[in-house]
Scaffold this active site. Structure first.
Site, PDB file in Angstrom:
ATOM      1  N   LYS A 217       0.834  -1.210   0.000  1.00  0.00           N
ATOM      2  CA  LYS A 217       0.000   0.000   0.000  1.00  0.00           C
ATOM      3  C   LYS A 217       0.873   1.265   0.000  1.00  0.00           C
ATOM      4  CE  LYS A 217      -1.971  -1.174   3.931  1.00  0.00           C
ATOM      5  NZ  LYS A 217      -1.284  -2.451   4.249  1.00  0.00           N
TER       6      LYS A 217
ATOM      7  N   ARG B 163      11.992  -4.916   5.046  1.00  0.00           N
ATOM      8  CA  ARG B 163      11.671  -3.529   4.685  1.00  0.00           C
ATOM      9  C   ARG B 163      12.502  -2.498   5.444  1.00  0.00           C
ATOM     10  NH1 ARG B 163       5.702  -1.432   5.368  1.00  0.00           N
ATOM     11  NH2 ARG B 163       5.961  -2.455   7.393  1.00  0.00           N
TER      12      ARG B 163
ATOM     13  N   ARG C 140      11.043  -0.333  11.145  1.00  0.00           N
ATOM     14  CA  ARG C 140       9.949  -0.153  12.100  1.00  0.00           C
ATOM     15  C   ARG C 140      10.004  -1.162  13.242  1.00  0.00           C
ATOM     16  NH1 ARG C 140       4.691   0.466   8.345  1.00  0.00           N
ATOM     17  NH2 ARG C 140       3.841  -0.867   9.983  1.00  0.00           N
TER      18      ARG C 140
ATOM     19  N   ARG D  44      -0.524  -8.440  13.684  1.00  0.00           N
ATOM     20  CA  ARG D  44      -1.039  -7.519  12.656  1.00  0.00           C
ATOM     21  C   ARG D  44      -1.917  -8.259  11.654  1.00  0.00           C
ATOM     22  NH1 ARG D  44       4.509  -4.904  10.867  1.00  0.00           N
ATOM     23  NH2 ARG D  44       3.283  -3.891   9.235  1.00  0.00           N
TER      24      ARG D  44
END
Ligand code: AP5
Length: 217
Positions: free
Chosen positions: A15, A128, A162, A173
């Site tokens: 996203k 990431r 993160r 999540r």
């Protein structure tokens, strides 16, 4: 004409990556509730302190907090179109967004579901990293910076990972996504607003599929 869309999908669906593309290519504005909450945490505000532990565990923060954030941002320089990234995430948030858009006289043009296979998400999330300055999204294996440690877009050397990008937090999540967010697929299908793209394709191919949807609505 300016378009307003939602990008819907589980953590790691892509996203944020696609929202950044749309900002560059179409002048739309990304409204990421995740980014807004992380900014609140970094600023040390009371709200940021309240949500920090919840986010690190991978749970959803309260509807009231995120609806408030969106209400605040939607009025600010978003006439070129908006990409809602990570919002709405519950039926209550979806209803609130509908009411807010109606009140502002704006339309929601499409809800784009990014379809992915859960098996790829762990690899995507744990690899990431992002640019601390401009937010460009990278991946250790599939999308590294051209020069190690230097952002391709703005040249910053401040790269961030993160706190919730761990296998443990990802399990929570994903569970939150399936319990609370995936019902939105049926919700927007019933409203005739749902479009789906293959989120497993290459980044450029996903971007092309989203462009095709945007050109049709
Ligand atoms: P948020 O920040 O919204 O995170 P998320 O939804 O879990 O989504 P991600 O940002 O992890 O993934 P993404 O789909 O953007 O993937 P990306 O493009 O980076 O939310 C974080 C937390 O905030 C929540 O857990 C919750 O606590 C709270 N929160 C936020 N909004 C809330 C709300 N509305 N209500 C309540 N709580 C809320 O891509 C991932 C990786 O894959 C990257 O490395 C990228 O390079 C790579 N990649 C992307 N696309 C491709 C591709 N096509 N092929 C190969 N690799 C790809």
């Amino acid at each position: 004409m300016a378009k307003n869309i939602i990008l819907l999908g589980p953590p790691g669906a892509g996203k944020g990556t696609q929202a950044k593309r749309l900002e560059e290519t179409r002048g739309m504005v990304q409204l990421s509730t995740g980014d807004m909450l992380r900014e609140a945490m970094a600023s040390g505000s009371d709200m940021g302190k309240r949500v920090a532990a919840i986010m690190d565990r991978g749970e959803l923060v309260t509807d009231e907090v995120v609806i408030g954030l969106i209400e605040e941002k939607l009025g600010q320089g978003t006439s070129g179109g908006v990409i809602f990234d990570g919002f709405p995430r519950t039926l209550k948030q979806a209803d609130a967004l509908g009411a807010l858009m109606a009140r502002l006289g704006r339309t929601l043009d499409a809800v784009i579901e990014m379809q992915v296979d859960d098996a790829v998400l762990v690899r995507r999330i744990t690899g990431r990293y992002t640019c601390g300055q401009c937010g460009a999204v990278y991946h250790d294996e599939t999308r590294p910076t051209k020069v190690a440690g230097t952002c391709d877009v703005c040249g910053s050397t401040e790269m961030k990972r993160r706190a919730d990008d761990t296998e443990e937090a990802l399990k929570t999540r994903l569970m939150e996504y399936y319990k609370k967010t995936s019902p939105l697929i049926g919700y927007y299908y019933a409203k005739g607003q749902l479009r789906s793209v293959d989120g497993l394709a290459e980044v450029d191919a996903v971007a092309a599929a989203i462009t095709k949807v945007l050109d049709k609505v």
